[in-house]
Write a protein that holds these residues in place. Structure first.
Motif, mmCIF file in Angstrom:
data_model
loop_
_atom_site.group_PDB
_atom_site.id
_atom_site.type_symbol
_atom_site.label_atom_id
_atom_site.label_comp_id
_atom_site.label_asym_id
_atom_site.label_seq_id
_atom_site.Cartn_x
_atom_site.Cartn_y
_atom_site.Cartn_z
ATOM 1 N N CYS A 123 0.841 -1.200 0.000
ATOM 2 C CA CYS A 123 0.000 0.000 0.000
ATOM 3 C C CYS A 123 0.876 1.250 0.000
ATOM 4 O O CYS A 123 1.817 1.352 0.789
ATOM 5 C CB CYS A 123 -0.896 -0.016 1.233
ATOM 6 S SG CYS A 123 -1.847 1.504 1.399
ATOM 7 N N CYS A 126 -0.676 3.302 3.776
ATOM 8 C CA CYS A 126 -0.328 2.816 5.118
ATOM 9 C C CYS A 126 0.781 1.767 5.117
ATOM 10 O O CYS A 126 1.162 1.264 6.173
ATOM 11 C CB CYS A 126 -1.574 2.262 5.809
ATOM 12 S SG CYS A 126 -2.133 0.686 5.138
ATOM 13 N N CYS A 140 -6.022 -0.868 -1.122
ATOM 14 C CA CYS A 140 -5.794 -1.338 0.241
ATOM 15 C C CYS A 140 -7.109 -1.475 0.998
ATOM 16 O O CYS A 140 -7.954 -0.580 0.985
ATOM 17 C CB CYS A 140 -4.891 -0.339 0.949
ATOM 18 S SG CYS A 140 -4.556 -0.770 2.655
ATOM 19 N N ILE A 142 -7.336 -1.619 4.170
ATOM 20 C CA ILE A 142 -7.245 -0.871 5.432
ATOM 21 C C ILE A 142 -7.530 0.614 5.216
ATOM 22 O O ILE A 142 -8.369 1.202 5.871
ATOM 23 C CB ILE A 142 -5.858 -1.074 6.093
ATOM 24 C CG1 ILE A 142 -5.637 -2.580 6.348
ATOM 25 C CG2 ILE A 142 -5.745 -0.284 7.391
ATOM 26 C CD1 ILE A 142 -4.192 -2.975 6.579
ATOM 27 N N CYS A 143 -6.833 1.222 4.231
ATOM 28 C CA CYS A 143 -6.960 2.672 4.070
ATOM 29 C C CYS A 143 -7.502 3.117 2.704
ATOM 30 O O CYS A 143 -7.736 4.295 2.487
ATOM 31 C CB CYS A 143 -5.621 3.351 4.348
ATOM 32 S SG CYS A 143 -4.425 3.098 3.032
#
Ligand SMILES: [Zn+2]
Length: 154
Positions: A123, A126, A140, A142-143
């Protein structure tokens, strides 16, 4: 009878080359690299093949090695797949595909590569990483930033 890559055809003593499996496309490659050697090898009793490279290409695409393999390399891998014989090669990409397929290989000169290459997504936001088998873009989880493909070792 083992499968030999072009480095073995170029450098091994003729008595070690005779009787083994090779690709027809290697003769052209050999003629370009060393016409004298090509004449010598042509006189030997070898099993010349022109295999279907589809399975070799699919496996090489999965490991990410396909861009680094020539049509001759793929022929040689395809012969190893079809025959299930040991492949002699120092080419790391060829070795990597063999390892992925569970095919036995030996070095021509160099030491065997010990690690398997894989593709990894990283990513750009992050820095989270994720292992992938096929080269592809993702965002990603997550982000939500784009993830960049990079080569990784395992
Ligand atoms: Zn992220």
């Amino acid at each position: 009878m083992p499968v030999l890559d072009t480095a073995a055809l170029l450098h091994w003593p003729v008595e070690k080359i005779a009787g083994n499996l090779v690709a027809n496309s290697q003769m052209t490659e050999l003629e370009n690299l060393s016409p004298e050697r090509a004449m010598l090898v042509e006189a030997l009793d070898l099993r010349w093949e022109s295999p279907d490279t589809k399975d070799a290409e699919i496996a090489a695409a999965k490991t990410g090695d396909l861009p680094r393999l020539s049509p001759v390399d793929l022929d040689v891998i395809a012969i190893a797949i079809n025959s299930n014989e040991i492949l002699y090669t120092d080419d790391y990409s060829m070795q990597n595909v063999c390892r992925f397929l569970g095919l036995e290989f030996q070095p021509v000169f160099n030491q065997k590569s010990k690690k398997q290459w894989f593709w990894q997504l990283k990513c750009i936001g992050c820095r989270a990483t994720k292992e992938i088998e096929i080269e592809k873009e993702e965002t990603c989880e997550i982000c939500g930033s784009p993830m960049k493909v990079k080569k990784a070792r395992r």
